[in-house]
Design a protein around this motif. Structure first.
Motif, mmCIF file in Angstrom:
data_model
loop_
_atom_site.group_PDB
_atom_site.id
_atom_site.type_symbol
_atom_site.label_atom_id
_atom_site.label_comp_id
_atom_site.label_asym_id
_atom_site.label_seq_id
_atom_site.Cartn_x
_atom_site.Cartn_y
_atom_site.Cartn_z
ATOM 1 N N LYS A 915 0.878 -1.221 -0.025
ATOM 2 C CA LYS A 915 0.021 -0.125 -0.045
ATOM 3 C C LYS A 915 0.819 1.292 0.099
ATOM 4 O O LYS A 915 1.154 1.917 1.001
ATOM 5 N N HIS A 966 -5.266 5.025 8.448
ATOM 6 C CA HIS A 966 -6.202 4.205 7.533
ATOM 7 C C HIS A 966 -6.755 3.014 8.129
ATOM 8 O O HIS A 966 -7.798 2.657 7.731
ATOM 9 N N GLN A 967 -5.839 2.213 8.688
ATOM 10 C CA GLN A 967 -6.179 0.995 9.508
ATOM 11 C C GLN A 967 -7.301 1.289 10.664
ATOM 12 O O GLN A 967 -8.006 0.387 10.960
ATOM 13 N N MET A 969 -9.438 3.708 10.577
ATOM 14 C CA MET A 969 -10.878 3.974 10.042
ATOM 15 C C MET A 969 -11.380 2.879 9.484
ATOM 16 O O MET A 969 -12.503 2.983 9.117
ATOM 17 N N THR A 970 -10.548 1.879 8.781
ATOM 18 C CA THR A 970 -11.123 0.783 7.848
ATOM 19 C C THR A 970 -11.839 -0.155 8.994
ATOM 20 O O THR A 970 -10.921 -0.694 9.929
ATOM 21 N N THR A 972 -12.632 -3.648 10.487
ATOM 22 C CA THR A 972 -12.147 -4.942 10.388
ATOM 23 C C THR A 972 -13.203 -5.755 10.265
ATOM 24 O O THR A 972 -14.233 -5.838 10.707
ATOM 25 N N THR A 973 -12.879 -6.912 9.440
ATOM 26 C CA THR A 973 -13.655 -7.978 9.103
ATOM 27 C C THR A 973 -13.636 -8.887 10.554
ATOM 28 O O THR A 973 -12.787 -9.183 10.853
#
Length: 1032
Positions: A915, A966-967, A969-970, A972-973
């Protein structure tokens, strides 16, 4: 056929020799193929190590036996002698003892030590033969520990190297046998009672050295004037000679050692001039005859009756042979009927040759091929032999269930047991004994106690050793240890299922027991319990056995560091006139965001100045500064990119203000903006700017044999402090991160820390054990200091010191290689990566350094290997731009300027990431602003502001989002809460579905086959139409 004829047929007659494949050889080495003497084999093999002659003068390469493939990185280079190495020998009773001889008549005894994941050597004794000539042959006594015989010119000298102080010199031989002419070769009898030699006077002589200094038997040997060889055929009263007759033909002969008047049998070979290297295997009575420059290896079987020599079918080696030796018997792959393994030397590396006997079945151990062989337990000590005692070496079986093998080999590969073998009680337990190992074995920490039947040997010398750590020992039904299937990976403990079959626990044995000595084996009902299978038996080992014995080293996050040159248009090429003769303490290139400075060839101390914004073809004319005297050092001011400071042989420090548009190409700058000098300052060796204070400069000079470090205030252009106390030339200096301490290394082999405000000596310790130039670097904000230089024998090394305790010496060391290039360290405090460059090298090594304080450090090594920079051209030096100049969008950790003989290459140092659109904040923490000062010179000299932390800046561009944000804000599954049973059932269902599909496919094919068979049974069409089918 009559049994009378069968009795004379040898079981070794069908021996087949096969050279190892490329992946099973030892390659990526630099072996020497030039032998100093005709008797030199160029390679020797012990239980644990291989020692070969390296291409460098006076150097022996040492590598672990169990590693194959490209093993250049695993080689330890032992710079044994200042002159060439002529011969060397492993002790048969401690393979960690290596004895080397040189062309200047010197013999050294070395102890090989395995430290963490590296190899080191220690000089234990030096033998001075007194001849000043080449030591042609070194042969260890076959049964007495500590006795070695050497030949030099016309003397055979016997030495006792035991009971000597560490590093002592031995100059008196226990026995000296004088010959009338140069000695060609020497050989001990198998029991060590007698000794045979051949001489330039063509005589064969047999000595009893303890009885008399003159021969007890003598006779006419090979009559030619070329060198001849003699080999004592084990413990038999027979000798084998190889030489030339008067017609210059090579001839072999077998003699009775008690009657040298005439040979028992003589055979003429050919007229080749190649020097043969006879290798006799006492167990099989086979003599191998590899010859230098030939790729065919001949062999013959020696008998005690007529015919005494029976030639076998020769086999091929991998290319022309330069040297050869045997592997120890304990390393053979006996379950594949390997009776002998040779190791040959050629220009490409070291190549094993497996000699085996074809058999119908390889499930069982073929005891008829393997008589009991000599173990690694000495029959007697040196003092006992010198007093006249004779004791044979105890013998051991090569049966895998009873053979004493090194620990890492016993764990390497377990072969499958026969089908009728069932688990039983534990077998092969090591029995405790009161015997103590030899002194060298005590230090090597690699011993197993001898069997109870073996007489206990008294220790030769007492050395302290750590308390043994108990480990459990299990036995096996069969073990394979061939080079082709050695494995050195870490092995798992026994499975619970196997443990349940053991009614009693396995006894505990000291971990420091000798691995290469025999141990007793007990069986129950003739059956054994095989240990769990842990590795494939057909995978060749390519990793070092040290990794398995001392634990795996942690992996660095920078292990995939990449070095990618910028486009050629960004380089500075086609340069001429670059100087390569500057002092070792002087840098070859300095760079800042505006300019590049590099020394030029010619008188007057010229420094070329290039603008970093104008790459391309530089041409012959480089704009330069002329210092009017030879250059000794130069540095850019980190806080003023236009200021360059130079030091020269005229004892002047000069400051040059470079215009923003650079130096005029037509007219060089000859007048500095200011000059610093002192009445006693002489021979300036370096200049260095303070890392935090503006206008503070450090200089080091000899000052007429009174080395001095000076601190200058450039604003007032005056000397503020003079630090004295060095004993010789100051090689290098560096400030700590606060700037209140200075570390220095000196030619007197000392490292010192000084108070930068008062000049007081704070600490002193021992540095590199060499008079050659070295460099020192304070590693960021830690209390760890790195020093790069040379150890004993020109071995380049990196030493790490604790800044709080220099007196205890290095906290860790790292040997690199043997090369004359001066090492230069480069450290990135943000990544803890230490780069080490050297003039004239193509490779720049990198390590991640663990700078944890010693009181908190618990790892195995502070050095973690990182990818190295390898370029086709030779480098002179490297320099780096500040971190803010890096292209973080391309994950550029550093921007390197690499100087070669005619160019400056710009190289991007980066780490691959997926990334790249996000700012990698784990790689780019807030960094110290090295271009902005945190205090002025008057404040520094007043001792103010040093406790204020330096200013830090963020490297994240305004248009980039950090990876951490970013991690966060994203979303998690959510992870599935599937249990192990659910996963098993899912896998089982998928496997059932795959089986149904496979079955359906097979049925479809069967149906198609049946349809085709039915069609084939129909009446074939003949093409004739019946009359009643015609239309009217």
């Amino acid at each position: 056929m009559s049994k009378r004829f069968l009795a004379n047929i040898s079981k070794y007659r069908n021996a087949v020799g096969k050279a190892a494949k490329h992946e099973e050889a030892y390659t990526d080495l630099k072996p020497s193929t030039n032998a100093t003497s005709d008797t030199s084999q160029l390679v020797k093999v012990g239980q644990n190590w291989i020692a070969y002659k390296h291409a460098s003068l006076g150097t022996v390469g040492i590598l672990p036996v169990g590693t194959v493939g490209r093993v250049g990185a695993n080689v330890h280079l032992l710079n044994a002698h200042g002159a060439g190495v002529s011969d060397w020998e492993f002790s048969p009773f401690d393979s960690n003892v290596l004895i080397t001889g040189s062309d200047n008549g010197e013999v050294k005894v070395w102890q090989i030590l395995a430290e963490s994941d590296s190899i080191s050597t220690e000089l234990t004794a030096t033998i001075s033969t007194g001849t000043g000539k080449t030591v042609d042959t070194i042969v260890h006594h076959p049964s007495a520990h500590g006795i070695v015989a050497t030949t030099s010119t016309n003397l055979v000298q016997i030495w006792d190297y035991t009971d000597k102080a560490q590093g002592s010199t031995i100059s008196k031989a226990t026995h000296t046998l004088t010959h009338p002419n140069t000695i060609f070769s020497m050989s001990w009898k198998g029991d060590g009672t007698l000794l045979a030699t051949t001489c330039k006077d063509t005589q064969i002589r047999v000595f009893d050295p303890r009885l008399q200094d003159t021969p007890i038997h003598a006779g006419q040997g090979p009559a030619g004037n070329r060198p001849s060889r003699v080999v004592w055929l084990g413990e038999k009263n027979m000798l084998f000679t190889l030489g030339f007759n008067k017609m210059r033909e090579r001839e072999n002969a077998v003699w009775s050692s008690t009657d040298l008047s005439t040979p028992l049998e003589i055979k003429r070979l050919d007229s080749s001039s190649g020097i043969a290297l006879p290798l006799y295997d006492e167990d099989t009575s086979i003599l191998f005859l590899p010859s230098r420059g030939e790729s065919i290896v001949r062999w013959m079987e020696i008998s005690e009756s007529t015919p005494f020599m029976t030639e076998g079918i020769s086999f091929s080696a991998q290319g022309p042979v330069a040297g050869a030796t045997f592997f120890p018997k304990q390393l053979l792959n006996v379950m594949q009927t390997e009776v002998v393994r040779l190791l040959t030397v050629n220009a490409n590396g070291l190549w094993p040759i497996n000699v085996s006997i074809p058999r119908r079945s390889y499930l069982d151990f073929h005891a008829d091929l393997y008589p009991e062989t000599k173990s690694a337990v000495p029959g007697l000590e040196a003092s006992e032999w010198l007093q006249g005692d004779n004791k044979p070496v105890s013998r051991m079986s090569l049966d895998p269930g009873a053979a004493g093998k090194p620990e890492w080999i016993r764990k390497a590969i377990w072969t499958a047991s026969p089908k009728d073998t069932v688990p039983a009680s534990p077998v092969a337990q090591k029995q405790p004994t009161a015997a103590q190992p030899a002194p060298s074995q005590q230090k090597s920490a690699a011993t197993i106690a001898p069997t109870p039947q073996t007489p206990a040997a008294e220790p030769v010398s007492q050395r302290s050793k750590p308390a043994p750590e108990p480990v459990s020992v299990a036995s096996t039904e069969s073990i394979t240890t061939g080079v082709s299937n050695l494995s050195t990976s870490q092995f798992a403990p026994a499975s619970p299922k196997v443990e349940e079959t053991m009614p009693t626990p396995t006894p505990m044995t000291p971990k420091t027991a000798v691995d290469n000595q025999p141990y007793s084996v007990s069986t129950q009902a003739g059956k054994t319990t095989p240990p769990p299978s842990t590795a494939s038996a057909t995978t060749p080992a390519r990793s070092s056995p040290l990794a398995s014995r001392f634990g795996a080293q942690k992996a660095s996050r920078f292990r995939f560091l990449t070095f990618k040159p910028y486009h050629i248009s960004e380089h500075f090429d086609n340069m001429s006139g670059l100087s390569i003769s500057t002092a070792p303490e002087c840098s070859m290139i300095e760079v800042n965001p505006k300019f590049i400075a590099l020394p030029l060839h010619g008188s007057g101390g010229r420094i070329g100045i290039l603008k970093t914004s104008e790459p391309g073809r530089v041409g012959n004319k480089i704009p330069s500064l002329v210092c009017s005297s030879d250059l000794t050092g130069f540095k850019f001011d980190p806080f003023n990119h236009n200021l360059l400071v130079t030091a020269s042989d005229d004892t002047k420090i000069k400051g040059w203000i470079i215009p923003d548009d650079g130096i005029d190409k037509e007219s060089d700058a000859t007048k500095p903006d200011w000059v610093l000098s002192a009445p006693s300052m002489d021979k300036i060796s370096l200049v260095l700017f303070h890392p935090r204070a503006k206008d503070v400069l450090l200089s080091a000079s000899m000052d007429r044999s009174d080395p001095t470090i000076r601190l200058w205030n450039l604003k007032t252009q005056e000397e503020k402090l003079a630090i004295k106390g060095h004993k010789d030339v100051i090689f290098s200096c560096d400030f700590n991160h606060h700037g209140d301490k200075i570390v220095s290394v000196c030619k007197d082999k000392k490292i010192r820390i000084w108070n930068a405000l008062t000049g007081e000596l704070i600490q002193e310790g021992k540095g590199h054990d060499s008079l050659r130039s070295c460099r020192v670097l304070w590693l960021g904000e830690s209390d760890v200091i790195a020093s790069v230089g040379f150890g004993r024998g020109s071995q380049r090394e990196v030493l790490l010191f604790d800044a709080n305790d220099l007196g205890k010496g290095p906290i860790e060391s790292k040997k690199t290689d043997a090369s004359p290039g001066i090492l230069v360290p480069h450290y990135d405090p943000d990544t803890s990566v230490l780069g080490i460059s050297a003039r004239g090298d193509r490779v720049m090594k990198h390590f991640e350094i663990d700078v944890t304080p010693p009181s908190e450090f618990s790892g195995k090594s502070r050095f973690v290997d990182v990818a190295s920079l390898e370029q086709g051209s030779l480098q002179q030096d490297v320099a780096y731009l500040p971190k803010r100049c890096c292209n973080v969008k391309e994950i550029e950790l550093a921007k390197m300027y690499r100087l070669t003989y005619n160019s400056v290459e710009v190289i991007r140092v980066s780490v691959p990431r997926n990334k790249k659109e996000f700012f990698q904040d784990d790689l780019f923490p807030d960094t110290v602003d090295v271009e902005t000062s945190s205090l002025e010179a008057p404040e520094f000299f007043a001792g103010k502001g040093l406790d204020v932390p330096p200013r830090r800046i963020s490297l994240r561009p305004s248009d980039m989002e950090s990876l951490a944000q970013h991690q966060e804000m994203t979303p998690t599954t959510p992870q599935s809460s599937t249990t192990s049973l659910d996963k098993f059932l899912q896998g089982k269902e998928q496997a059932a579905e795959d089986d149904r599909k496979k079955l359906a496919m097979e049925r479809m094919f069967e149906t198609a086959k049946e349809s085709k068979a039915d069609r084939d049974t129909l009446v074939p069409d003949t093409g004739i139409i019946a009359d009643d089918e015609w239309d009217d």
